[in-house]
Structures are given as structure tokens and as C-alpha cells.
Design a protein around this motif. Structure first.
Motif, PDB file in Angstrom:
ATOM      1  N   ALA A 218       0.831  -1.212   0.000  1.00  0.00           N
ATOM      2  CA  ALA A 218       0.000   0.000   0.000  1.00  0.00           C
ATOM      3  C   ALA A 218       0.865   1.261   0.000  1.00  0.00           C
ATOM      4  O   ALA A 218       0.588   2.219  -0.733  1.00  0.00           O
ATOM      5  CB  ALA A 218      -0.919  -0.011   1.218  1.00  0.00           C
ATOM      6  N   SER A 219       1.932   1.274   0.786  1.00  0.00           N
ATOM      7  CA  SER A 219       2.778   2.469   0.911  1.00  0.00           C
ATOM      8  C   SER A 219       3.556   2.744  -0.368  1.00  0.00           C
ATOM      9  O   SER A 219       3.563   3.866  -0.884  1.00  0.00           O
ATOM     10  CB  SER A 219       3.744   2.304   2.081  1.00  0.00           C
ATOM     11  OG  SER A 219       3.045   2.076   3.278  1.00  0.00           O
ATOM     12  N   VAL A 220       4.218   1.711  -0.891  1.00  0.00           N
ATOM     13  CA  VAL A 220       5.016   1.896  -2.104  1.00  0.00           C
ATOM     14  C   VAL A 220       4.117   2.201  -3.295  1.00  0.00           C
ATOM     15  O   VAL A 220       4.412   3.095  -4.108  1.00  0.00           O
ATOM     16  CB  VAL A 220       5.874   0.635  -2.371  1.00  0.00           C
ATOM     17  CG1 VAL A 220       6.587   0.758  -3.713  1.00  0.00           C
ATOM     18  CG2 VAL A 220       6.883   0.440  -1.258  1.00  0.00           C
ATOM     19  N   GLY A 221       3.002   1.494  -3.402  1.00  0.00           N
ATOM     20  CA  GLY A 221       2.082   1.763  -4.511  1.00  0.00           C
ATOM     21  C   GLY A 221       1.520   3.173  -4.455  1.00  0.00           C
ATOM     22  O   GLY A 221       1.451   3.869  -5.478  1.00  0.00           O
ATOM     23  N   ALA A 222       1.139   3.615  -3.256  1.00  0.00           N
ATOM     24  CA  ALA A 222       0.624   4.977  -3.110  1.00  0.00           C
ATOM     25  C   ALA A 222       1.700   6.007  -3.426  1.00  0.00           C
ATOM     26  O   ALA A 222       1.427   7.044  -4.041  1.00  0.00           O
ATOM     27  CB  ALA A 222       0.098   5.184  -1.689  1.00  0.00           C
ATOM     28  N   GLY A 223       2.933   5.728  -3.011  1.00  0.00           N
ATOM     29  CA  GLY A 223       4.025   6.649  -3.303  1.00  0.00           C
ATOM     30  C   GLY A 223       4.271   6.815  -4.792  1.00  0.00           C
ATOM     31  O   GLY A 223       4.433   7.931  -5.293  1.00  0.00           O
ATOM     32  N   ILE A 224       4.284   5.704  -5.507  1.00  0.00           N
ATOM     33  CA  ILE A 224       4.482   5.773  -6.965  1.00  0.00           C
ATOM     34  C   ILE A 224       3.330   6.522  -7.624  1.00  0.00           C
ATOM     35  O   ILE A 224       3.534   7.380  -8.490  1.00  0.00           O
ATOM     36  CB  ILE A 224       4.613   4.347  -7.538  1.00  0.00           C
ATOM     37  CG1 ILE A 224       5.892   3.686  -7.012  1.00  0.00           C
ATOM     38  CG2 ILE A 224       4.612   4.383  -9.064  1.00  0.00           C
ATOM     39  CD1 ILE A 224       6.011   2.220  -7.376  1.00  0.00           C
TER      40      ILE A 224
END
Length: 325
Positions: A218-224
Motif C-alpha cells: 500500500a505504501s510503495v504503490g501509493a508513493g508511486i
């Protein structure tokens, strides 16, 4: 790389003529750097640009005096020797590395240029036993010191308190628009939007490994997603918000960090310990966001608390209820 280093001369091996030629080329380079600073700053910071124009003229005066001295002692032909030809000689950053410096950073770079030039000549004079060379290096050090003092006078003459305040305010606004605003939006999105999936997974499975994987995703996907969205939706030309690459980077990184803050505690195997630490991290994140909003965005503190802390608490409660149900 090693070939380039091997081909450099040591400063102690240079003749007086070569030292003088090196000083001439260095003064010429510094004048060009100051003019580049002035050209870049003229539209937004005219007072500072005027200061750099004056400093470039001073460097031209030094160069002319050095050329006259070389002509009197060694003739018309000046040897070609530059900073990069001498091992241990102070270097200047390439201009493309200075292209994105802030106003304060450019001012600091100019001060460092004068300090390093003067300090180098002073140290070099201490390490030579030849009287003529020692005098030459001392003269160059004194010239740089006089230039630094004259630079301060130029600043006092051209950069008044009102002008400096206006330019500093403009630079601060640009910093907020380019870095703080997209970074804050990313931190809010990463901290708040990931609360529900992470804590829903946590309370539904009570498995730290699964919760960690969901949190990382969730964190990495949201960041991208946030990074690309910020960079793509506004090129900064009309809005004046600055480089889309910088804004996208700020937004993407802070979004990922916002989510990772309460996902990484689930590296701890014990579920309730990890959850308790994650809840403390969430509390700190939300109050930090409220403080940043108040500090940089001039949002009244209690309004920021209501928007962020209460909103985050509701999202957290929703995730916990859904997961617990």
C-alpha cells in the motif's frame, strides 16, 4: 580517472609564472560564474543579481592586474594552466550542478568561493620557502580578502534590508510551493489513506507478516501513484510551482514514508506489541502533519488538528472496525 590524477601537477612543483597563470585563469572562471549567477537571478532577484554583477567586475579587475604583473615579469605569453590541472587545488562546481540551487545556497556558494580562494593562497604561502613565491601567494591571499570585504560592501550598497527581505520571502514561497506543499500532500495521503487497509488487515488476520506485506504494498504503490500524479498534472510553468520532477519526488517519497511509518512496526513478530507501536507512530505522524500545516501553510493550529488528527482517527477506526468485524 587514475590517468587524469596522474597527469596533474602538484602545486608545490609550479613555478612562479605558472602560479600567476593559474591565478589569472581562476579569476576569469570566477567572474564567469558570478555573471552566470547574476543572469539566472536577474528576473526574480534583481538586487542580488546586481551584487553578483559587481563581484564579477571585481574579479575582472583582479585578472587585469594579474595580467599586467605577468606581462612585466614574464612577457606576453601566459601558460595555459587551470584548476583541474593542479592536484589539491580548490575546485568549483560545474554550473549545471548549480542550476537548481536556492537563493540562499547561491549566496553561500559565493561566500565559499571567496573563502576557499583566500584560504588556499594563505596555506600555500606557508608551505613555500622561496621568498618571491611566498610574497606572490601572500599578495593573492590579500587580494581575495579585499575582494571578500568589497563583496560585503556591494551587498550593503545594493541589497538593502527591504530588498533582501522581499527576495528571501519570494525564495521561501518557492520552497513551500515546490517542496513543502507536495510533500505535505504526500505525507497526508500516505499516513491517512493507508491506515484503513493496514489496520483492517492487522485486526482481521492478527498476523504481522501478512500485515507487513499489505503495508509495504500500500505504501510503495501509493508513493508511486502520488509521485507520478503530482509530476504529470502540472508542469509548473503557469502555476509557478517549480520543477515537476522535484514536486513529484517530494510527493512520492513522503507518501511512501507516511505509510511505511506504521507498516514497519509489523516487522516485530508479536502482534500486539507491533500494533501498539504502530498506533504510537500514527499519533506522531498525524500531529507532525498538523504542525507542518501550521508552520508552513499558515493553517490555524486547531483547524489543522481537526482536519488531520480527527480525520485520521476516523480512518483508523474504520479500518479497525472492518478488520475486527
Amino acid at each position: 580517472m587514475f590517468s587524469a590524477l596522474a597527469n596533474r601537477r602538484r602545486f608545490s612543483d609550479l613555478s612562479e609564472r605558472e602560479v600567476l597563470a593559474l591565478a589569472i585563469s581562476s579569476e576569469e572562471d570566477d567572474a564567469r560564474i558570478y555573471r552566470s549567477f547574476a543572469e539566472r537571478l536577474r528576473a526574480e532577484y534583481p538586487a542580488t543579481a546586481t551584487v553578483f554583477d559587481g563581484m564579477a567586475e571585481e574579479e575582472d579587475g583582479h585578472r587585469k592586474a594579474l595580467i599586467e604583473r605577468h606581462r612585466a615579469r614574464f612577457g606576453e605569453v601566459i601558460p595555459l594552466i587551470r584548476r583541474e590541472h593542479v592536484a589539491g587545488f580548490y575546485a568549483r562546481k560545474p554550473m549545471w550542478l548549480s542550476a537548481n540551487l536556492s537563493l540562499a545556497a547561491i549566496r553561500a556558494e559565493a561566500e565559499a568561493m571567496e573563502r576557499t580562494a583566500g584560504a588556499f593562497y594563505v596555506q600555500a604561502a606557508k608551505h613555500t620557502t622561496d621568498a618571491a613565491t611566498r610574497k606572490l601567494l601572500g599578495d593573492l591571499a590579500a587580494a581575495e580578502a579585499r575582494h571578500e570585504r568589497h563583496a560585503e560592501n556591494l551587498t550593503e550598497d545594493n541589497l538593502t534590508g527591504a530588498a533582501r527581505s522581499e527576495e528571501d520571502s519570494s525564495a521561501h514561497r518557492q520552497f513551500v510551493l515546490t517542496w513543502v506543499q507536495p510533500g505535505l500532500a504526500g505525507l497526508m495521503d500516505g499516513s491517512v489513506s493507508t491506515l484503513a487497509p493496514i489496520f483492517a488487515t492487522a485486526f482481521a488476520t492478527q498476523d504481522t507478516h501478512t500485515t507487513l506485506l499489505v503495508g509495504l504494498a500500500a505504501s510503495v504503490g501509493a508513493g508511486i501513484s502520488m509521485g507520478f500524479t503530482e509530476a504529470a498534472h502540472d508542469d509548473g510553468v503557469i502555476s509557478g510551482r517549480g520543477s515537476p520532477l522535484k514536486r513529484g519526488l517530494a510527493s512520492g517519497v513522503m507518501t511512501a514514508l507516511g505509510g511505511l511509518g506504521h507498516a514497519l512496526p509489523y516487522l516485530i513478530p508479536d502482534f500486539w506489541t507491533a500494533t501498539a507501536i504502530a498506533m504510537v507512530v500514527v499519533f506522531v505522524e498525524l500531529w507532525a502533519i498538523a504542525w507542518i500545516q501550521n508552520r508552513y501553510m499558515e493553517t490555524p493550529f486547531f483547524r489543522a488538528v481537526l482536519q488531520v488528527v480527527v480525520g485520521g482517527a476516523l480512518v483508523f477506526a474504520a479500518g479497525a472496525l472492518i478488520g475486527g468485524g
